[in-house]
Write a protein that holds these residues in place. Structure first.
Motif, PDB file in Angstrom:
ATOM      1  N   VAL A 171       0.856  -1.194   0.000  1.00 56.46           N
ATOM      2  CA  VAL A 171       0.000   0.000   0.000  1.00 56.46           C
ATOM      3  C   VAL A 171       0.887   1.237   0.000  1.00 56.46           C
ATOM      4  O   VAL A 171       1.963   1.249   0.607  1.00 56.46           O
ATOM      5  CB  VAL A 171      -0.957   0.013   1.217  1.00 56.46           C
ATOM      6  N   ASP A 172       0.429   2.270  -0.699  1.00 55.04           N
ATOM      7  CA  ASP A 172       1.283   3.443  -0.924  1.00 55.04           C
ATOM      8  C   ASP A 172       0.434   4.698  -1.064  1.00 55.04           C
ATOM      9  O   ASP A 172      -0.407   4.777  -1.972  1.00 55.04           O
ATOM     10  CB  ASP A 172       2.090   3.198  -2.210  1.00 55.04           C
ATOM     11  N   GLY A 173       0.697   5.651  -0.189  1.00 53.99           N
ATOM     12  CA  GLY A 173       0.046   6.947  -0.294  1.00 53.99           C
ATOM     13  C   GLY A 173      -0.647   7.345   0.996  1.00 53.99           C
ATOM     14  O   GLY A 173      -1.646   6.736   1.376  1.00 53.99           O
ATOM     15  N   GLY A 174      -0.067   8.330   1.675  1.00 58.74           N
ATOM     16  CA  GLY A 174      -0.685   8.836   2.898  1.00 58.74           C
ATOM     17  C   GLY A 174      -0.691   7.844   4.040  1.00 58.74           C
ATOM     18  O   GLY A 174      -1.472   7.982   4.987  1.00 58.74           O
ATOM     19  N   VAL A 175       0.198   6.850   3.972  1.00 63.85           N
ATOM     20  CA  VAL A 175       0.213   5.830   5.035  1.00 63.85           C
ATOM     21  C   VAL A 175       1.015   6.358   6.228  1.00 63.85           C
ATOM     22  O   VAL A 175       2.095   6.929   6.068  1.00 63.85           O
ATOM     23  CB  VAL A 175       0.792   4.491   4.519  1.00 63.85           C
ATOM     24  N   ASN A 176       0.455   6.162   7.414  1.00 61.05           N
ATOM     25  CA  ASN A 176       1.133   6.627   8.628  1.00 61.05           C
ATOM     26  C   ASN A 176       0.800   5.680   9.791  1.00 61.05           C
ATOM     27  O   ASN A 176       0.087   4.678   9.591  1.00 61.05           O
ATOM     28  CB  ASN A 176       0.733   8.074   8.946  1.00 61.05           C
ATOM     29  N   ALA A 177       1.308   6.019  10.966  1.00 62.20           N
ATOM     30  CA  ALA A 177       1.124   5.119  12.120  1.00 62.20           C
ATOM     31  C   ALA A 177      -0.333   5.045  12.570  1.00 62.20           C
ATOM     32  O   ALA A 177      -0.712   4.116  13.281  1.00 62.20           O
ATOM     33  CB  ALA A 177       2.025   5.578  13.275  1.00 62.20           C
ATOM     34  N   ASP A 178      -1.147   6.006  12.155  1.00 66.41           N
ATOM     35  CA  ASP A 178      -2.564   5.981  12.561  1.00 66.41           C
ATOM     36  C   ASP A 178      -3.429   5.094  11.675  1.00 66.41           C
ATOM     37  O   ASP A 178      -4.445   4.570  12.120  1.00 66.41           O
ATOM     38  CB  ASP A 178      -3.160   7.400  12.560  1.00 66.41           C
ATOM     39  N   PHE A 198       9.962  10.311   6.392  1.00 67.78           N
ATOM     40  CA  PHE A 198      11.105  11.215   6.290  1.00 67.78           C
ATOM     41  C   PHE A 198      10.905  12.590   6.933  1.00 67.78           C
ATOM     42  O   PHE A 198      11.811  13.413   6.908  1.00 67.78           O
ATOM     43  CB  PHE A 198      11.512  11.373   4.818  1.00 67.78           C
ATOM     44  N   THR A 199       9.740  12.836   7.507  1.00 67.28           N
ATOM     45  CA  THR A 199       9.537  14.133   8.156  1.00 67.28           C
ATOM     46  C   THR A 199       9.972  14.024   9.616  1.00 67.28           C
ATOM     47  O   THR A 199       9.364  13.295  10.399  1.00 67.28           O
ATOM     48  CB  THR A 199       8.047  14.567   8.073  1.00 67.28           C
ATOM     49  N   GLY A 200      11.054  14.718   9.946  1.00 66.10           N
ATOM     50  CA  GLY A 200      11.556  14.674  11.327  1.00 66.10           C
ATOM     51  C   GLY A 200      12.473  13.481  11.561  1.00 66.10           C
ATOM     52  O   GLY A 200      13.350  13.199  10.747  1.00 66.10           O
ATOM     53  N   ASP A 201      12.237  12.785  12.657  1.00 67.30           N
ATOM     54  CA  ASP A 201      13.139  11.720  13.098  1.00 67.30           C
ATOM     55  C   ASP A 201      12.795  10.389  12.402  1.00 67.30           C
ATOM     56  O   ASP A 201      11.831   9.704  12.763  1.00 67.30           O
ATOM     57  CB  ASP A 201      12.969  11.599  14.628  1.00 67.30           C
ATOM     58  N   VAL A 202      13.618  10.039  11.425  1.00 65.49           N
ATOM     59  CA  VAL A 202      13.351   8.847  10.596  1.00 65.49           C
ATOM     60  C   VAL A 202      13.270   7.584  11.463  1.00 65.49           C
ATOM     61  O   VAL A 202      12.359   6.759  11.296  1.00 65.49           O
ATOM     62  CB  VAL A 202      14.440   8.692   9.508  1.00 65.49           C
ATOM     63  N   ALA A 203      14.194   7.437  12.387  1.00 68.54           N
ATOM     64  CA  ALA A 203      14.231   6.220  13.209  1.00 68.54           C
ATOM     65  C   ALA A 203      12.941   6.090  14.031  1.00 68.54           C
ATOM     66  O   ALA A 203      12.325   5.016  14.090  1.00 68.54           O
ATOM     67  CB  ALA A 203      15.446   6.240  14.128  1.00 68.54           C
ATOM     68  N   LYS A 204      12.527   7.186  14.629  1.00 67.49           N
ATOM     69  CA  LYS A 204      11.304   7.153  15.448  1.00 67.49           C
ATOM     70  C   LYS A 204      10.086   6.883  14.557  1.00 67.49           C
ATOM     71  O   LYS A 204       9.213   6.067  14.898  1.00 67.49           O
ATOM     72  CB  LYS A 204      11.136   8.475  16.211  1.00 67.49           C
ATOM     73  N   ASN A 205      10.035   7.548  13.419  1.00 70.66           N
ATOM     74  CA  ASN A 205       8.873   7.379  12.530  1.00 70.66           C
ATOM     75  C   ASN A 205       8.732   5.922  12.092  1.00 70.66           C
ATOM     76  O   ASN A 205       7.639   5.359  12.106  1.00 70.66           O
ATOM     77  CB  ASN A 205       9.017   8.255  11.285  1.00 70.66           C
ATOM     78  N   LEU A 206       9.847   5.331  11.700  1.00 72.97           N
ATOM     79  CA  LEU A 206       9.775   3.955  11.200  1.00 72.97           C
ATOM     80  C   LEU A 206       9.498   2.972  12.334  1.00 72.97           C
ATOM     81  O   LEU A 206       8.806   1.972  12.146  1.00 72.97           O
ATOM     82  CB  LEU A 206      11.037   3.598  10.418  1.00 72.97           C
ATOM     83  N   ASP A 207      10.019   3.302  13.505  1.00 73.32           N
ATOM     84  CA  ASP A 207       9.736   2.462  14.668  1.00 73.32           C
ATOM     85  C   ASP A 207       8.228   2.543  15.011  1.00 73.32           C
ATOM     86  O   ASP A 207       7.573   1.514  15.233  1.00 73.32           O
ATOM     87  CB  ASP A 207      10.599   2.947  15.848  1.00 73.32           C
ATOM     88  N   ASP A 208       7.695   3.748  14.995  1.00 73.35           N
ATOM     89  CA  ASP A 208       6.257   3.933  15.277  1.00 73.35           C
ATOM     90  C   ASP A 208       5.420   3.186  14.234  1.00 73.35           C
ATOM     91  O   ASP A 208       4.413   2.546  14.564  1.00 73.35           O
ATOM     92  CB  ASP A 208       5.858   5.416  15.216  1.00 73.35           C
ATOM     93  N   LEU A 209       5.853   3.290  12.972  1.00 72.62           N
ATOM     94  CA  LEU A 209       5.099   2.656  11.896  1.00 72.62           C
ATOM     95  C   LEU A 209       5.097   1.135  12.053  1.00 72.62           C
ATOM     96  O   LEU A 209       4.066   0.475  11.950  1.00 72.62           O
ATOM     97  CB  LEU A 209       5.725   3.057  10.547  1.00 72.62           C
ATOM     98  N   ARG A 210       6.288   0.587  12.350  1.00 74.94           N
ATOM     99  CA  ARG A 210       6.369  -0.873  12.491  1.00 74.94           C
ATOM    100  C   ARG A 210       5.561  -1.356  13.690  1.00 74.94           C
ATOM    101  O   ARG A 210       4.840  -2.349  13.621  1.00 74.94           O
ATOM    102  CB  ARG A 210       7.832  -1.329  12.588  1.00 74.94           C
ATOM    103  N   LYS A 211       5.690  -0.617  14.789  1.00 73.95           N
ATOM    104  CA  LYS A 211       4.937  -1.028  15.988  1.00 73.95           C
ATOM    105  C   LYS A 211       3.444  -0.978  15.727  1.00 73.95           C
ATOM    106  O   LYS A 211       2.694  -1.877  16.102  1.00 73.95           O
ATOM    107  CB  LYS A 211       5.286  -0.109  17.164  1.00 73.95           C
ATOM    108  N   ALA A 212       2.981   0.087  15.051  1.00 71.14           N
ATOM    109  CA  ALA A 212       1.539   0.211  14.766  1.00 71.14           C
ATOM    110  C   ALA A 212       1.091  -0.902  13.812  1.00 71.14           C
ATOM    111  O   ALA A 212       0.009  -1.464  13.963  1.00 71.14           O
ATOM    112  CB  ALA A 212       1.257   1.574  14.178  1.00 71.14           C
ATOM    113  N   ALA A 213       1.944  -1.216  12.850  1.00 67.12           N
ATOM    114  CA  ALA A 213       1.587  -2.251  11.875  1.00 67.12           C
ATOM    115  C   ALA A 213       1.523  -3.628  12.527  1.00 67.12           C
ATOM    116  O   ALA A 213       0.673  -4.455  12.191  1.00 67.12           O
ATOM    117  CB  ALA A 213       2.608  -2.262  10.740  1.00 67.12           C
ATOM    118  N   ASP A 214       2.427  -3.872  13.459  1.00 70.44           N
ATOM    119  CA  ASP A 214       2.514  -5.202  14.091  1.00 70.44           C
ATOM    120  C   ASP A 214       1.615  -5.330  15.321  1.00 70.44           C
ATOM    121  O   ASP A 214       1.567  -6.390  15.948  1.00 70.44           O
ATOM    122  CB  ASP A 214       3.969  -5.485  14.507  1.00 70.44           C
TER     123      ASP A 214
END
Ligand SMILES: O=C(CO)[C@@H](O)[C@H](O)COP(=O)(O)O
Length: 215
Positions: A171-178, A198-214
């Motif tokens: 999936v691609d487009g407007g995807v976020n941790a919410d 890529f907006t702000g802290d990449v490590a935190k964003n990707l960590d938030d995304l993975r945690k929300a996804a899992d």
């Protein structure tokens, strides 16, 4: 297992190496690279030469999304540039099956992209030929667009069509941790994120995304 594929289109190009290193450090599974031809979509981004320039700088799996009219014209060059997966829009090629066969002939994985308004039926007779379906959750051609929630149902429908075949749903487009969890629950397992990653802290964003996804 959910795979993350940050979209380099959302990166700060003045700090490209640093941004690629940041996503590598998050152990992402792929790097999503958007090719835009200024014809199929209004925007222009990344051609084969730019992909080839990136290749020596990372071992990340290159997941290349071609937003290109009649993509067959560029597939060989994109493969030679270092792509490991190429997705083409069902709406942009005259002969979808031929385009997929061309990609596979180079030993590269292939997938079909569907715009929000394109029904999944077009997948029916190529399901045994593809490795991935990319469901656009915005209209293609830019970053920072608003997520289209109607696509959650479309992901569910495609998941059902796929059955027990080994095909990823990206999936691609407007995807976020919410919103990522709703997509994963519907059947998506490859998550592209551009501005969210890529907006702000990449490590935190990707960590938030993975945690929300899992979750
Ligand atoms: O293919 C595209 C846009 O057409 C993308 O990969 C964008 O880069 C996604 O950006 P965000 O919507 O996540 O900001």
């Amino acid at each position: 297992m959910v795979k993350l594929s940050p979209s380099i289109f959302g990166a700060d190009f003045g700090r490209l190496n640093e941004q690629i290193k940041a996503v590598e450090d998050c152990n992402v599974e792929m790097l999503h690279i958007d090719v835009m031809d200024g014809n199929y979509v209004p925007n222009i981004a990344f051609g084969p030469d730019q992909i080839a320039m990136l290749r020596p700088h990372t071992d990340l799996f290159f997941d290349v999304h071609m937003m290109v009219t009649e993509p067959d014209r560029y597939i060989e060059r994109i493969v030679k540039a270092g792509a490991q997966m190429i997705t083409v829009h069902a709406e942009a090629t005259t002969h979808l099956h031929r385009s997929l066969m061309l990609i596979k002939s180079f030993g590269v994985k292939c997938g079909v992209v569907l715009n929000p308004a394109t029904p999944p039926d077009v997948l029916k007779y190529v399901l045994d030929d593809i490795d991935m379906v990319l469901v656009m959750t915005v209209n293609p051609g830019g970053g920072g667009g608003a997520f289209n929630p109607t696509m959650i149902e479309k992901v569910r429908e495609i998941k059902e069509m796929i059955g027990d075949r080994d095909i990823d749903i990206q999936v691609d487009g407007g995807v976020n941790a919410d919103n990522v969890k709703s997509l994963v629950d519907a059947g998506a397992n490859v998550i592209v994120a551009g501005s969210f990653a890529f907006t702000g802290d990449v490590a935190k964003n990707l960590d938030d995304l993975r945690k929300a996804a899992d979750a």
